[in-house]
Design a protein around this motif. Structure first.
Motif, PDB file in Angstrom:
ATOM      1  N   GLN A 140       0.859  -1.170   0.000  1.00  0.00           N
ATOM      2  CA  GLN A 140       0.000   0.000   0.000  1.00  0.00           C
ATOM      3  C   GLN A 140       0.899   1.225   0.000  1.00  0.00           C
ATOM      4  O   GLN A 140       1.928   1.256   0.690  1.00  0.00           O
ATOM      5  CB  GLN A 140      -0.898   0.020   1.230  1.00  0.00           C
ATOM      6  N   ASN A 141       0.531   2.220  -0.784  1.00  0.00           N
ATOM      7  CA  ASN A 141       1.302   3.444  -0.835  1.00  0.00           C
ATOM      8  C   ASN A 141       0.379   4.640  -0.966  1.00  0.00           C
ATOM      9  O   ASN A 141      -0.623   4.590  -1.669  1.00  0.00           O
ATOM     10  CB  ASN A 141       2.279   3.423  -2.016  1.00  0.00           C
ATOM     11  N   GLY A 142       0.729   5.707  -0.292  1.00  0.00           N
ATOM     12  CA  GLY A 142      -0.022   6.944  -0.396  1.00  0.00           C
ATOM     13  C   GLY A 142      -0.047   7.695   0.917  1.00  0.00           C
ATOM     14  O   GLY A 142       0.423   7.200   1.952  1.00  0.00           O
ATOM     15  N   ALA A 143      -0.600   8.898   0.848  1.00  0.00           N
ATOM     16  CA  ALA A 143      -0.648   9.766   2.028  1.00  0.00           C
ATOM     17  C   ALA A 143      -1.424   9.133   3.180  1.00  0.00           C
ATOM     18  O   ALA A 143      -1.001   9.197   4.333  1.00  0.00           O
ATOM     19  CB  ALA A 143      -1.260  11.110   1.647  1.00  0.00           C
ATOM     20  N   ASP A 144      -2.554   8.519   2.886  1.00  0.00           N
ATOM     21  CA  ASP A 144      -3.356   7.910   3.950  1.00  0.00           C
ATOM     22  C   ASP A 144      -2.665   6.714   4.597  1.00  0.00           C
ATOM     23  O   ASP A 144      -2.987   6.340   5.723  1.00  0.00           O
ATOM     24  CB  ASP A 144      -4.732   7.475   3.424  1.00  0.00           C
ATOM     25  N   ALA A 145      -1.742   6.117   3.878  1.00  0.00           N
ATOM     26  CA  ALA A 145      -1.010   4.965   4.409  1.00  0.00           C
ATOM     27  C   ALA A 145       0.275   5.386   5.105  1.00  0.00           C
ATOM     28  O   ALA A 145       0.989   4.550   5.648  1.00  0.00           O
ATOM     29  CB  ALA A 145      -0.693   3.994   3.275  1.00  0.00           C
ATOM     30  N   GLY A 146       0.587   6.683   5.075  1.00  0.00           N
ATOM     31  CA  GLY A 146       1.835   7.143   5.676  1.00  0.00           C
ATOM     32  C   GLY A 146       3.038   6.764   4.837  1.00  0.00           C
ATOM     33  O   GLY A 146       4.127   6.560   5.359  1.00  0.00           O
ATOM     34  N   GLY A 147       2.855   6.616   3.529  1.00  0.00           N
ATOM     35  CA  GLY A 147       3.938   6.174   2.650  1.00  0.00           C
ATOM     36  C   GLY A 147       3.741   4.720   2.287  1.00  0.00           C
ATOM     37  O   GLY A 147       2.620   4.209   2.289  1.00  0.00           O
ATOM     38  N   TYR A 148       4.834   4.041   2.015  1.00  0.00           N
ATOM     39  CA  TYR A 148       4.762   2.638   1.613  1.00  0.00           C
ATOM     40  C   TYR A 148       4.703   1.724   2.834  1.00  0.00           C
ATOM     41  O   TYR A 148       5.438   1.907   3.800  1.00  0.00           O
ATOM     42  CB  TYR A 148       5.984   2.263   0.761  1.00  0.00           C
ATOM     43  N   ASN A 149       3.821   0.734   2.754  1.00  0.00           N
ATOM     44  CA  ASN A 149       3.700  -0.316   3.771  1.00  0.00           C
ATOM     45  C   ASN A 149       3.402  -1.624   3.065  1.00  0.00           C
ATOM     46  O   ASN A 149       2.871  -1.636   1.955  1.00  0.00           O
ATOM     47  CB  ASN A 149       2.546  -0.019   4.741  1.00  0.00           C
ATOM     48  N   SER A 150       3.716  -2.720   3.732  1.00  0.00           N
ATOM     49  CA  SER A 150       3.403  -4.026   3.157  1.00  0.00           C
ATOM     50  C   SER A 150       3.105  -5.024   4.258  1.00  0.00           C
ATOM     51  O   SER A 150       3.421  -4.789   5.426  1.00  0.00           O
ATOM     52  CB  SER A 150       4.572  -4.532   2.319  1.00  0.00           C
ATOM     53  N   MET A 151       2.501  -6.129   3.851  1.00  0.00           N
ATOM     54  CA  MET A 151       2.205  -7.199   4.802  1.00  0.00           C
ATOM     55  C   MET A 151       1.913  -8.499   4.064  1.00  0.00           C
ATOM     56  O   MET A 151       1.678  -8.504   2.858  1.00  0.00           O
ATOM     57  CB  MET A 151       1.021  -6.820   5.690  1.00  0.00           C
ATOM     58  N   VAL A 152       1.947  -9.569   4.806  1.00  0.00           N
ATOM     59  CA  VAL A 152       1.562 -10.889   4.307  1.00  0.00           C
ATOM     60  C   VAL A 152       0.242 -11.237   4.978  1.00  0.00           C
ATOM     61  O   VAL A 152       0.091 -11.078   6.188  1.00  0.00           O
ATOM     62  CB  VAL A 152       2.641 -11.945   4.660  1.00  0.00           C
ATOM     63  N   THR A 153      -0.735 -11.668   4.170  1.00  0.00           N
ATOM     64  CA  THR A 153      -2.044 -12.044   4.710  1.00  0.00           C
ATOM     65  C   THR A 153      -2.490 -13.353   4.065  1.00  0.00           C
ATOM     66  O   THR A 153      -2.016 -13.717   2.989  1.00  0.00           O
ATOM     67  CB  THR A 153      -3.120 -10.977   4.405  1.00  0.00           C
ATOM     68  N   PRO A 154      -3.436 -14.038   4.694  1.00  0.00           N
ATOM     69  CA  PRO A 154      -4.025 -15.206   4.039  1.00  0.00           C
ATOM     70  C   PRO A 154      -4.924 -14.745   2.888  1.00  0.00           C
ATOM     71  O   PRO A 154      -5.427 -13.620   2.891  1.00  0.00           O
ATOM     72  CB  PRO A 154      -4.850 -15.878   5.132  1.00  0.00           C
ATOM     73  N   VAL A 155      -5.124 -15.616   1.933  1.00  0.00           N
ATOM     74  CA  VAL A 155      -6.059 -15.345   0.843  1.00  0.00           C
ATOM     75  C   VAL A 155      -7.460 -15.245   1.451  1.00  0.00           C
ATOM     76  O   VAL A 155      -7.808 -15.984   2.380  1.00  0.00           O
ATOM     77  CB  VAL A 155      -5.992 -16.475  -0.214  1.00  0.00           C
ATOM     78  N   LEU A 156      -8.255 -14.327   0.934  1.00  0.00           N
ATOM     79  CA  LEU A 156      -9.634 -14.161   1.405  1.00  0.00           C
ATOM     80  C   LEU A 156     -10.499 -15.347   0.971  1.00  0.00           C
ATOM     81  O   LEU A 156     -10.125 -16.101   0.060  1.00  0.00           O
ATOM     82  CB  LEU A 156     -10.213 -12.863   0.839  1.00  0.00           C
ATOM     83  N   ALA A 157     -11.662 -15.478   1.565  1.00  0.00           N
ATOM     84  CA  ALA A 157     -12.599 -16.553   1.211  1.00  0.00           C
ATOM     85  C   ALA A 157     -13.000 -16.468  -0.263  1.00  0.00           C
ATOM     86  O   ALA A 157     -13.361 -17.479  -0.870  1.00  0.00           O
ATOM     87  CB  ALA A 157     -13.827 -16.490   2.111  1.00  0.00           C
ATOM     88  N   THR A 158     -12.900 -15.281  -0.843  1.00  0.00           N
ATOM     89  CA  THR A 158     -13.238 -15.085  -2.257  1.00  0.00           C
ATOM     90  C   THR A 158     -12.141 -15.613  -3.190  1.00  0.00           C
ATOM     91  O   THR A 158     -12.319 -15.629  -4.407  1.00  0.00           O
ATOM     92  CB  THR A 158     -13.423 -13.585  -2.547  1.00  0.00           C
ATOM     93  N   GLY A 159     -10.999 -16.006  -2.614  1.00  0.00           N
ATOM     94  CA  GLY A 159      -9.877 -16.476  -3.421  1.00  0.00           C
ATOM     95  C   GLY A 159      -8.982 -15.352  -3.911  1.00  0.00           C
ATOM     96  O   GLY A 159      -8.076 -15.565  -4.708  1.00  0.00           O
ATOM     97  N   THR A 160      -9.257 -14.141  -3.436  1.00  0.00           N
ATOM     98  CA  THR A 160      -8.480 -12.977  -3.838  1.00  0.00           C
ATOM     99  C   THR A 160      -7.726 -12.414  -2.633  1.00  0.00           C
ATOM    100  O   THR A 160      -7.865 -12.903  -1.507  1.00  0.00           O
ATOM    101  CB  THR A 160      -9.391 -11.891  -4.426  1.00  0.00           C
ATOM    102  N   CYS A 161      -6.967 -11.345  -2.888  1.00  0.00           N
ATOM    103  CA  CYS A 161      -6.182 -10.728  -1.818  1.00  0.00           C
ATOM    104  C   CYS A 161      -6.744  -9.405  -1.328  1.00  0.00           C
ATOM    105  O   CYS A 161      -6.588  -9.063  -0.170  1.00  0.00           O
ATOM    106  CB  CYS A 161      -4.744 -10.505  -2.294  1.00  0.00           C
TER     107      CYS A 161
END
Length: 171
Positions: A140-161
């Protein structure tokens, strides 16, 4: 005092300590004589020698782990995205996707949010993801995110991220 430590007192202690002290002083003076002259200056070979002296050496940049997990590939994902931002501080979604594809991630496994709001303004942040097995790398990047951030998450139930409206990656 422990029984294994022998402490000598009297004239013998002075005579055995004296030669040792003299030897240490002579050795120090001899080594000092080797240095002489002006203080050494840094040279291009100093860094090559640093590794031999036990100083830390720079580690290799992270690399893609083909078939690896999202956790294993997070350092490389971050490396690519930070390089994208260094080259183009106002990078948009396509910039991140193109850089990740060029770095070896599969475009078919990516998602991207829109760069503009529903009324046409620049989005305050964008998200982009790469699905790796049953986990996701999300940036994620942008002013609302405070710059660049990242993370590892499980796939959603929809099969997407990503949750919410995403844009087609059709270029």
């Amino acid at each position: 005092m422990p029984s294994s430590v022998v402490r000598r007192t009297g004239p013998l202690a002075r005579t055995t300590a004296g030669p040792a002290a003299v030897a240490a002083v002579v050795l120090a003076l001899a080594l000092t004589g080797c240095v002489g002259g002006a203080a050494p200056t840094a040279s291009p070979t100093a860094s090559a020698t640093a590794g031999a002296t036990g100083s830390p050496t720079p580690s290799a940049p992270p690399a893609l782990v083909p078939g690896g997990t999202a956790q294993q590939n997070l350092p490389y994902f971050d490396h690519v995205n930070r390089a994208t931002l260094a080259a183009k501080p106002d990078a948009q979604g396509r910039d991140f996707i193109d850089a990740l594809v060029a770095a070896g991630f599969s475009k078919a496994d990516m998602q991207l949010t829109v760069d503009t709001t529903t009324i046409g303004l620049k989005a305050n942040s964008i998200q982009f993801s790469v699905k790796l097995g049953d986990t996701c790398l999300i940036g994620q990047n942008g002013a609302d995110a405070g710059g660049y951030n990242s993370m590892v998450t499980p796939v959603l139930a929809t099969g997407t991220c990503l949750v919410g409206r995403t844009r087609p990656i059709d270029w």
